[in-house]
Design a protein around this motif. Structure first.
Motif, PDB file in Angstrom:
ATOM      1  N   LYS A  46       0.839  -1.202   0.000  1.00  0.00           N
ATOM      2  CA  LYS A  46       0.000   0.000   0.000  1.00  0.00           C
ATOM      3  C   LYS A  46       0.878   1.257   0.000  1.00  0.00           C
ATOM      4  N   LEU A  47       1.984   1.171   0.754  1.00  0.00           N
ATOM      5  CA  LEU A  47       2.882   2.322   0.888  1.00  0.00           C
ATOM      6  C   LEU A  47       3.722   2.547  -0.361  1.00  0.00           C
ATOM      7  N   CYS A  48       3.641   1.638  -1.312  1.00  0.00           N
ATOM      8  CA  CYS A  48       4.419   1.763  -2.547  1.00  0.00           C
ATOM      9  C   CYS A  48       3.941   2.898  -3.424  1.00  0.00           C
ATOM     10  N   LEU A  49       2.651   3.219  -3.338  1.00  0.00           N
ATOM     11  CA  LEU A  49       2.077   4.156  -4.296  1.00  0.00           C
ATOM     12  C   LEU A  49       2.197   5.599  -3.833  1.00  0.00           C
ATOM     13  N   SER A  50       2.778   6.424  -4.667  1.00  0.00           N
ATOM     14  CA  SER A  50       2.846   7.852  -4.363  1.00  0.00           C
ATOM     15  C   SER A  50       1.518   8.493  -4.765  1.00  0.00           C
ATOM     16  N   GLU A  51       1.362   9.774  -4.406  1.00  0.00           N
ATOM     17  CA  GLU A  51       0.117  10.469  -4.711  1.00  0.00           C
ATOM     18  C   GLU A  51      -0.201  10.474  -6.204  1.00  0.00           C
TER      19      GLU A  51
ATOM     20  N   LYS B  81       0.646   8.233  -8.250  1.00  0.00           N
ATOM     21  CA  LYS B  81       0.669   6.851  -8.740  1.00  0.00           C
ATOM     22  C   LYS B  81       2.016   6.414  -9.308  1.00  0.00           C
ATOM     23  N   GLU B  82       3.074   6.892  -8.692  1.00  0.00           N
ATOM     24  CA  GLU B  82       4.362   6.292  -9.004  1.00  0.00           C
ATOM     25  C   GLU B  82       4.625   5.226  -7.941  1.00  0.00           C
ATOM     26  N   VAL B  83       5.556   4.321  -8.218  1.00  0.00           N
ATOM     27  CA  VAL B  83       5.811   3.211  -7.292  1.00  0.00           C
ATOM     28  C   VAL B  83       7.172   3.402  -6.621  1.00  0.00           C
ATOM     29  N   TYR B  84       7.153   3.546  -5.299  1.00  0.00           N
ATOM     30  CA  TYR B  84       8.409   3.698  -4.553  1.00  0.00           C
ATOM     31  C   TYR B  84       9.168   2.378  -4.495  1.00  0.00           C
ATOM     32  N   LEU B  85      10.414   2.424  -4.933  1.00  0.00           N
ATOM     33  CA  LEU B  85      11.222   1.201  -4.984  1.00  0.00           C
ATOM     34  C   LEU B  85      11.553   0.680  -3.577  1.00  0.00           C
ATOM     35  N   GLN B  86      11.849   1.594  -2.662  1.00  0.00           N
ATOM     36  CA  GLN B  86      12.194   1.182  -1.296  1.00  0.00           C
ATOM     37  C   GLN B  86      11.075   0.337  -0.670  1.00  0.00           C
TER      38      GLN B  86
ATOM     39  N   VAL C 148      -0.460  -1.816  -8.026  1.00  0.00           N
ATOM     40  CA  VAL C 148       0.997  -1.710  -8.173  1.00  0.00           C
ATOM     41  C   VAL C 148       1.446  -2.512  -9.401  1.00  0.00           C
ATOM     42  N   TYR C 149       0.880  -3.685  -9.562  1.00  0.00           N
ATOM     43  CA  TYR C 149       1.225  -4.525 -10.710  1.00  0.00           C
ATOM     44  C   TYR C 149       0.855  -3.824 -12.020  1.00  0.00           C
TER      45      TYR C 149
END
Ligand code: 1Q0
Length: 215
Positions: A19-24, A26-31, A198-199
């Motif tokens: 859930k925390l992967c998605l930025s506002e 809709k980019e995906v945080y790699l960390q 995310v996928y």
């Protein structure tokens, strides 16, 4: 101790990291993506040593991405979007055959991305399964629809053998440590749309840049 850590392990927390992967925007945080995978590998390890060859490869790929994140160009790796842009602009990706960039972030993440599809399909089957459903069947069906077409015969064979010794549905629900089956089903119902998102975002990004078949 290791045993008490295992006890604390809860699949809900792992799935929450996606859930925390998605930025506002809709980019995906790699960390966070990597953190999610770390949790999944912990879960896989708790299922037994037959899965060692799978978790070893996953750990290997996670480590490659961590090295990029912690490297001197780490700021280019904040999101999957920025990673793709950076590596393509700087010709850091082997596009048609393996060459001088066997550890590009793009090709490494693509392997985990395909495995995320497996996870999505498997968890969806688990969510809608009944008491007499077989985890080995759900797992191999999900595998055949996602990772298998990208794996050579010998890997497919080894994976098939590992699936046969998967614990049954009740043991699986137990080890997820989420609570009674109804709660597992509810938790999966909440988590799956996020994993799916995310996928999808990653899939579209890779398709846009023609990266879905990176060697
Ligand atoms: C529960 C059982 C888990 C089954 C996972 C299915 C994946 C099977 C994959 C088997 C292949 C692994 C051996 C190495 C393959 C590589 O050749 C391949 C390509 O890489 P490369 O560098 O050679 O081009 N690598 C991959 O395709 C990456 C595979 C990563 C698999 C990571 C799976 C992590 C699984 C976590 C399990 C979480 C289970 C959570 C379920 C919770 C529900 C209770």
């Amino acid at each position: 101790s290791v045993a008490s850590e295992d006890q604390k392990f809860c699949l809900r927390e792992v799935l929450d990291t996606f859930k925390l992967c998605l930025s506002e925007n809709k980019e995906v945080y790699l960390q966070q993506y990597v953190t999610g995978w770390r949790g999944l590998v912990k879960f896989l390890n708790s299922l037994g040593s037959v899965f060692g060859f799978i978790s070893k490869d996953a750990v290997n790929k996670i480590q490659i991405l961590v090295n990029h994140l912690n490297g001197e160009n780490g700021s280019q790796y904040v999101t999957i979007q920025s990673m793709v842009k950076y590596e393509l602009e700087n010709e850091l990706v082997d596009l048609t055959k393996r060459g001088s960039h066997p550890e590009s972030g793009c090709r490494t993440l693509l392997r985990l991305h395909r495995a995320l599809r497996w996870l999505e399909l498997f968890l969806e089957r688990l969510r809608t399964s009944t008491e007499d459903s077989k985890t080995s069947v759900m797992c191999s069906e999900a595998y055949n629809e996602s990772l298998a077409p990208h794996h050579p015969w010998v890997v497919r064979k080894a994976a098939g053998m590992a699936f046969c010794v998967l614990p049954g549905r009740p043991a699986f629900f137990e080890v997820m440590n989420v609570g009674p089956p109804e709660q597992v089903v509810a938790m999966l119902g909440e988590a799956l749309p996020l994993i799916s998102e995310v996928y999808q975002i990653t899939e579209e990004l890779y398709a846009q840049h023609n990266l879905l078949d990176l060697p």
